[in-house]
Design a protein around this motif. Structure first.
Motif: not given
Length: 300
Positions: A142-147
């Protein structure tokens, strides 16, 4: 080899435009299935959807990712666990609808289609742990969606799962938001159904039931929680939320509990629930406060 296959499965991000438009999600990630996961629930029959967005026979875990509105981005993510008594998953008003609301308010949301337990309680738990790790960037996919801060939210049986991963998980969320959760040992009628599906024939074993009762498994490592319930909930009595809240406070963990005078059970994002805007404001206020408090000062 099984672990390698599981990690490979977790790295396969599916972003086909047609699928991504069905519910508004930006991406769909297959985590694993009974063949590649650490444990199997034993379901061999095909997945069924007897009603729209009511899914039965779930044997493959997936994440539906809804990115945060870029203008309102709070730097948070939340994994959402729909309810359904561990018999099915109510993916719309306790899943996709909730995810769209979180995303519109600056929280990246990932709806977890978790495998049903069928008497194997470790199965949905390991799905939830893996989903948290993926959204935290500790697993590929989920690169770009992580936190940096990833919480969990759950409704009814999904609330049990969210509380279970908060107390028993090998990787815990930063916070939990629990809507009419099952946290006791399954002695009310609605809770018995949930525990029957969770534990199978072991439900009547008091020690086993207690081991899977989140309100009895709270420790000093359990994350802060926000709980919502209705006073007239006859399916999952509000004592489930009060017991979990009391356990958190005994361990000095920050928690907030809201019990509304009416609404029954299973209201989720339904517009008919008279306190929908009230709980939504409470969620945003609580998240703002949580984000403003440094990690080391959250317990009190």
């Amino acid at each position: 080899m099984k672990r390698i296959l599981a990690l490979l499965a977790a790295s396969l991000l599916f972003t086909a435009p047609a699928a991504a438009q069905r519910h508004g999600e930006a991406a769909v990630l297959k985590i694993w299935d009974n063949r590649t996961a650490p444990h199997s629930n034993g379901i061999a029959s095909p997945e069924r959807e007897p009603e729209p967005d009511r899914i039965e026979n779930v044997s493959a875990a997936e994440l539906y990712v809804f990115p945060a509105d870029s203008v309102r981005d709070r730097g948070l993510a939340v994994v959402i666990c729909p309810g359904g008594g561990y018999m099915k998953l109510c993916m719309d008003y306790e899943g996709y609808d909730a995810a769209r609301w979180f995303a519109a308010n600056g929280v990246t949301a990932a709806v977890l289609k978790y495998r049903l337990p069928e008497g194997h309680p470790e199965v949905p738990l390991e799905d939830a742990v893996q989903a948290l790790r993926i959204m935290a960037g500790l697993e590929a996919g989920t690169t770009g969606y992580t936190a940096d801060r990833v919480g969990i939210a759950g409704f009814s049986a999904g609330g049990h799962l969210a509380a279970a991963v908060s107390t028993l998980g090998t990787f815990k969320p930063a916070f939990s938001i629990l809507f009419y959760p099952v946290t006791g040992d399954g002695e009310s009628p609605g809770c018995r159904i949930t525990f029957d599906r969770l534990l199978g024939g072991r439900r009547t074993d008091a020690a086993v039931a207690a081991a899977w009762s989140p309100s009895r498994q709270v420790t000093a490592e359990t994350p802060p929680a926000l709980l919502f319930h209705s006073d007239d909930d006859a399916t999952v009595p509000p004592s489930n939320s009060t017991a979990y809240y009391d356990a958190l406070k005994r361990h000095g963990i920050e928690a907030s509990l809201h019990i509304y005078p009416s609404g029954g059970h299973g209201w989720g994002l339904l517009g008919s629930f008279p306190y929908r805007e009230t709980w939504q404001r409470a969620v945003l206020d609580w998240l703002d406060r949580l984000c403003a408090v440094p990690d080391g000062e959250r317990r009190r």
